[in-house]
Design a protein around this motif. Structure first.
Motif, PDB file in Angstrom:
ATOM      1  N   ASN A  86     -13.179   4.044 -14.566  1.00 44.82           N
ATOM      2  CA  ASN A  86     -12.184   4.990 -14.052  1.00 44.82           C
ATOM      3  C   ASN A  86     -11.267   5.512 -15.151  1.00 44.82           C
ATOM      4  O   ASN A  86     -10.785   6.644 -15.082  1.00 44.82           O
ATOM      5  N   ARG A  87     -11.066   4.686 -16.175  1.00 46.40           N
ATOM      6  CA  ARG A  87     -10.214   5.112 -17.286  1.00 46.40           C
ATOM      7  C   ARG A  87     -10.966   6.028 -18.254  1.00 46.40           C
ATOM      8  O   ARG A  87     -10.424   7.011 -18.745  1.00 46.40           O
ATOM      9  N   LYS A  88     -12.235   5.727 -18.508  1.00 48.16           N
ATOM     10  CA  LYS A  88     -13.014   6.500 -19.479  1.00 48.16           C
ATOM     11  C   LYS A  88     -13.629   7.753 -18.860  1.00 48.16           C
ATOM     12  O   LYS A  88     -13.933   8.713 -19.567  1.00 48.16           O
ATOM     13  N   VAL A  89     -13.862   7.732 -17.549  1.00 48.83           N
ATOM     14  CA  VAL A  89     -14.471   8.873 -16.859  1.00 48.83           C
ATOM     15  C   VAL A  89     -13.515   9.287 -15.738  1.00 48.83           C
ATOM     16  O   VAL A  89     -13.764   9.030 -14.556  1.00 48.83           O
ATOM     17  N   PRO A  90     -12.417   9.929 -16.092  1.00 50.76           N
ATOM     18  CA  PRO A  90     -11.362  10.214 -15.100  1.00 50.76           C
ATOM     19  C   PRO A  90     -11.647  11.470 -14.287  1.00 50.76           C
ATOM     20  O   PRO A  90     -10.788  12.327 -14.115  1.00 50.76           O
ATOM     21  N   MET A  91     -12.863  11.591 -13.773  1.00 48.26           N
ATOM     22  CA  MET A  91     -13.246  12.798 -13.045  1.00 48.26           C
ATOM     23  C   MET A  91     -13.681  12.468 -11.620  1.00 48.26           C
ATOM     24  O   MET A  91     -14.367  13.262 -10.983  1.00 48.26           O
ATOM     25  N   SER A  92     -13.307  11.278 -11.165  1.00 49.19           N
ATOM     26  CA  SER A  92     -13.681  10.832  -9.813  1.00 49.19           C
ATOM     27  C   SER A  92     -15.192  10.824  -9.618  1.00 49.19           C
ATOM     28  O   SER A  92     -15.694  11.102  -8.527  1.00 49.19           O
ATOM     29  N   ARG A  93     -15.912  10.542 -10.691  1.00 49.01           N
ATOM     30  CA  ARG A  93     -17.362  10.439 -10.573  1.00 49.01           C
ATOM     31  C   ARG A  93     -17.718   9.114  -9.895  1.00 49.01           C
ATOM     32  O   ARG A  93     -16.995   8.132 -10.038  1.00 49.01           O
ATOM     33  N   PRO A  94     -18.850   9.067  -9.150  1.00 45.35           N
ATOM     34  CA  PRO A  94     -19.236   7.815  -8.486  1.00 45.35           C
ATOM     35  C   PRO A  94     -19.398   6.683  -9.497  1.00 45.35           C
ATOM     36  O   PRO A  94     -19.801   6.894 -10.640  1.00 45.35           O
ATOM     37  N   GLN A  95     -19.058   5.494  -9.062  1.00 48.19           N
ATOM     38  CA  GLN A  95     -19.238   4.333  -9.937  1.00 48.19           C
ATOM     39  C   GLN A  95     -20.717   4.173 -10.279  1.00 48.19           C
ATOM     40  O   GLN A  95     -21.585   4.396  -9.436  1.00 48.19           O
ATOM     41  N   ALA A 113     -21.975   6.632 -24.432  1.00 50.96           N
ATOM     42  CA  ALA A 113     -22.310   7.826 -23.653  1.00 50.96           C
ATOM     43  C   ALA A 113     -21.167   8.837 -23.690  1.00 50.96           C
ATOM     44  O   ALA A 113     -21.389  10.046 -23.870  1.00 50.96           O
ATOM     45  N   VAL A 114     -19.947   8.364 -23.544  1.00 47.21           N
ATOM     46  CA  VAL A 114     -18.784   9.256 -23.562  1.00 47.21           C
ATOM     47  C   VAL A 114     -18.577   9.861 -24.943  1.00 47.21           C
ATOM     48  O   VAL A 114     -18.213  11.040 -25.079  1.00 47.21           O
ATOM     49  N   SER A 115     -18.834   9.081 -26.005  1.00 47.94           N
ATOM     50  CA  SER A 115     -18.645   9.593 -27.366  1.00 47.94           C
ATOM     51  C   SER A 115     -19.609  10.725 -27.681  1.00 47.94           C
ATOM     52  O   SER A 115     -19.301  11.617 -28.472  1.00 47.94           O
ATOM     53  N   VAL A 116     -20.787  10.714 -27.061  1.00 47.05           N
ATOM     54  CA  VAL A 116     -21.799  11.746 -27.319  1.00 47.05           C
ATOM     55  C   VAL A 116     -21.665  12.922 -26.359  1.00 47.05           C
ATOM     56  O   VAL A 116     -21.774  14.090 -26.758  1.00 47.05           O
ATOM     57  N   LEU A 117     -21.411  12.630 -25.078  1.00 50.63           N
ATOM     58  CA  LEU A 117     -21.488  13.661 -24.040  1.00 50.63           C
ATOM     59  C   LEU A 117     -20.137  14.096 -23.493  1.00 50.63           C
ATOM     60  O   LEU A 117     -20.066  15.089 -22.765  1.00 50.63           O
ATOM     61  N   GLY A 118     -19.082  13.377 -23.810  1.00 47.23           N
ATOM     62  CA  GLY A 118     -17.788  13.689 -23.218  1.00 47.23           C
ATOM     63  C   GLY A 118     -17.508  12.804 -22.018  1.00 47.23           C
ATOM     64  O   GLY A 118     -18.350  11.987 -21.600  1.00 47.23           O
ATOM     65  N   SER A 119     -16.348  12.980 -21.422  1.00 48.95           N
ATOM     66  CA  SER A 119     -15.893  12.048 -20.387  1.00 48.95           C
ATOM     67  C   SER A 119     -16.441  12.336 -18.996  1.00 48.95           C
ATOM     68  O   SER A 119     -16.293  11.508 -18.100  1.00 48.95           O
ATOM     69  N   ASP A 120     -17.080  13.478 -18.804  1.00 44.82           N
ATOM     70  CA  ASP A 120     -17.617  13.807 -17.481  1.00 44.82           C
ATOM     71  C   ASP A 120     -19.115  13.539 -17.478  1.00 44.82           C
ATOM     72  O   ASP A 120     -19.936  14.437 -17.696  1.00 44.82           O
ATOM     73  N   VAL A 121     -19.492  12.284 -17.242  1.00 42.36           N
ATOM     74  CA  VAL A 121     -20.889  11.884 -17.379  1.00 42.36           C
ATOM     75  C   VAL A 121     -21.375  11.166 -16.130  1.00 42.36           C
ATOM     76  O   VAL A 121     -20.589  10.653 -15.327  1.00 42.36           O
ATOM     77  N   VAL A 122     -22.708  11.131 -15.995  1.00 41.54           N
ATOM     78  CA  VAL A 122     -23.362  10.341 -14.946  1.00 41.54           C
ATOM     79  C   VAL A 122     -24.553   9.630 -15.574  1.00 41.54           C
ATOM     80  O   VAL A 122     -25.094  10.075 -16.588  1.00 41.54           O
ATOM     81  N   VAL A 123     -24.954   8.535 -14.954  1.00 43.32           N
ATOM     82  CA  VAL A 123     -26.120   7.782 -15.436  1.00 43.32           C
ATOM     83  C   VAL A 123     -27.172   7.785 -14.339  1.00 43.32           C
ATOM     84  O   VAL A 123     -26.855   7.684 -13.151  1.00 43.32           O
TER      85      VAL A 123
END
Length: 651
Positions: free
Chosen positions: A51-60, A527-537
């Motif tokens: 939640n701190r690294k991906v602050p976009m309300s993306r699903p866990q 993943a965040v360092s390469v793609l940014g903070s709005d990511v999904v796996v």
């Protein structure tokens, strides 16, 4: 602020309370609110980190959360405090840590059998595992020891046989269904049957379909007389392992050995024979269907049969239909007397490998060596005997030795043509090169298509991530990891630890960005360092449909099917989960419903990645062999296998 203060108070309380009291506190917390997640577990910590690294309300990230350590809050605090004080202190609590955290640890050997263990000369071992046999059967007269279903379907079994049946007379040993379906198997046979007279040793269905076996035969049947050995269906269908034979049958007298169906259909199996049959008399060894249909088999024969007398070796259908492979024969039958060696249908591979013959048969007297239908590129007959050698139908398939790329391209083209001919004729193909559905084109992934699904099952043993508070404090070095986890260096798992660290420390390839992640937080960071903070796996949901034809249902492209980049992460073999993650540019990622062909019912949800730029790939890459093209000319797609994951920017 109040929440943080409460969390700090709880953590301090865990550290100061006696161990039994901690469990009482944990039980009280659990009973007070069974539905509320404990904020001190590894799962809760990773969710807060996400939640701190991906602050976009993306699903866990459900895939990642499923890989987390099941350590309780109490155990997590206990082991974290141990690691913080001194990581090596974890070894004092290793059994508890391995069990509670779901790690891959070497089990203690369950049983030890010595010469005094039995008074009679016959025994039947069924369903035994992780055992140490030392001097067992020494001096036995007659009788039989039979091992059935030994170490079946185990993770990290370690079996040792030292001086087993030594100095025995007419004693028979048989291993049937030994360590099948095992993971990271270690077996040591040291001085097994040495100085024995008569009798036989048989290995049937040994290590069938095992993963990363490490098998060692040292001085097996050395100085034996008239003792017969046979290996049938040995290491067939195995994945990535090694067998070594050192001093096998050394100085023996009339000790024939036969290898039938040895390492057939295996993947990257290495075998080394050092001092095999050295100084033996009347040895009669045969290798039939050895390495058949394998992928990159590697065999090294050093001083094989050197100094022997009246020996006979026969290689028939050796490395036949395999993909590439490397064989080295150094000082083979050197200095022997009246020896014969026959190579029949040797090295008739899909893709040519390499063979090196140095000092082969050199100095032998009255020897005879024949090569019938020997295939391959070989200019390495150094120090080869000048007489007594007969080549029949020797094929040198070099294209242009000055152009490796031209040779590789020609090899790929020739192999693709060969595959087409074999398919048309209904003949089997090499399973490692042409597994149906392993690679496909982008246009194949459309609704209504029927296509083969490869075996996407995860072959790795089950493990979990350690909490970052523990994993981050364990030195990432082979020596330290082996010491903390009590892993002997000379075992399959010990070698895997070294291989993983070496691959992680390897300098990145040109244009590659990579990282080895030892915790779930590390994976998120990369993943965040390469793609940014709005990511999904994403990962394929299950293994349903593997090894069968499937029907493609609804297909959707990530980011609307636009060209993007991704981060792909693959498991490495280690006591706890370690993922090798790297950036993959110029791809398209798809999700597809996978349906049963006949019922059209949904059975799986697959994730596929299509590499659009293949210009830097090898011309002999399996994708081009299977699809019939060349680097840079086509895109190549494949499914994300079970256990692996790919990250993209969120839609």
């Amino acid at each position: 602020m109040a929440t943080a203060t409460a969390a700090l108070f709880y953590f301090i309380l865990l550290l100061v309370l006696p161990f039994s009291a901690r469990h009482h506190v944990a039980a009280s917390e659990a009973s007070a609110s069974e539905s509320a997640p404990n904020p001190f577990t590894a799962r809760a910590a990773v969710i807060r980190y996400w939640n701190r690294k991906v602050p976009m309300s993306r699903p866990q990230p459900a895939f990642l959360l499923a890989k987390l350590s099941p350590l309780s809050a109490v155990d997590s605090a206990t082991f974290s405090s141990l690691a913080a004080a001194d990581p090596s202190a974890l070894s004092t609590r290793l059994p508890a840590l391995c069990a509670a955290a779901r790690l891959l640890c070497s089990p203690a050997q369950a049983n030890t059998y010595s010469a005094a263990a039995r008074k009679d000369d016959s025994s039947a071992f069924a369903s035994y595992q992780n055992s140490n046999f030392s001097d067992y059967g020494t001096g036995a007269s007659g009788g039989r020891s039979a091992f059935k279903h030994y170490s079946d379907d185990l993770n990290v079994p370690v079996d040792t046989f030292r001086r087993y049946s030594r100095d025995s007379t007419g004693h028979n040993d048989s291993f049937a269904s030994y360590a099948p379906d095992g993971n990271v198997v270690t077996a040591n046979f040291t001085s097994y049957g040495s100085s024995a007279t008569g009798g036989a040793g048989d290995f049937a269905s040994y290590d069938h379909e095992s993963n990363v076996p490490d098998l060692k035969f040292t001085n097996y049947d050395a100085d034996a007389t008239g003792r017969r050995r046979s290996f049938s269906s040995y290491s067939d269908d195995t994945n990535a392992g090694d067998q070594s034979f050192a001093g096998y049958g050394k100085d023996g007298d009339r000790v024939p050995t036969s290898f039938t169906s040895y390492a057939n259909n295996s993947n990257v199996i290495g075998s080394s024979f050092a001092g095999y049959g050295e100084g033996a008399k009347g040895a009669n060894d045969s290798f039939a269907s050895y390495g058949f249909n394998g992928n990159v088999p590697e065999n090294n024969f050093r001083s094989y049969g050197a100094g022997g007398n009246s020996g006979s070796e026969r290689f028939s259908s050796y490395r036949d239909q395999s993909n590439v492979g490397d064989d080295s024969f150094a000082s083979y039958a050197k200095g022997g007397g009246a020896a014969t060696a026959d190579f029949v249908n040797y090295g008739d591979s899909f893709n040519p490998g390499s063979d090196s013959f140095k000092g082969y048969g050199e100095g032998s007297a009255k020897h005879r060596v024949t090569f019938k239908s020997y295939a391959g590129d070989n200019t390495s007959f150094k120090g080869y005997a000048k007489s007594g050698v007969d080549f029949k139908s020797y094929r040198n398939s070099s294209v242009d030795p000055s152009s490796s790329s031209a040779r590789a391209a020609a090899t790929a083209t020739a192999t693709a043509s060969l595959l087409s001919l074999r398919r048309a004729a209904g003949k089997p193909s090499n399973r490692w090169l042409v597994e149906p559905g392993k690679f496909f084109r982008e246009h194949d992934l459309r609704r209504g298509s029927v296509m083969p699904m490869p075996d996407i099952r995860d072959k790795m043993p089950p493990r979990s991530f350690l909490p970052r508070s523990i994993a981050g404090r364990i030195p990432f070095s082979p020596a330290e990891v082996r010491r903390i986890f009590g892993i002997p260096a000379d075992t399959a798992l010990g070698k895997a630890v070294g291989d993983t660290v070496a691959e992680c420390e390897r300098a990145p390839s040109r244009g590659e960005t990579k990282r080895c992640a030892t915790s779930a937080e590390d994976v998120i960071d990369f993943a965040v360092s390469v793609l940014g903070s709005d990511v999904v796996v994403r990962s394929t949901a299950t293994t349903a449909g593997s090894n069968a034809d499937v029907l493609i249902g609804r297909v959707s492209g990530a980011n609307g099917g636009k060209v993007t980049r991704s981060v792909s992460c693959h498991q490495s073999l280690f006591p706890y989960l370690v993922y090798y993650c790297h950036s993959v540019p110029k791809v398209r990622v798809y999700e597809a419903d996978i349906l049963a062909v006949h019922s059209k019912q949904k059975i799986n949800h697959g994730v596929a990645i299509c590499h659009l730029d293949t210009s830097a790939w090898s011309p002999t890459h399996g994708a081009f062999v299977a699809l019939g093209s060349a680097p840079g000319k086509i895109e190549v797609c494949h499914w994300i296998f079970e256990g692996d994951m790919t990250w993209t920017v969120a839609d």
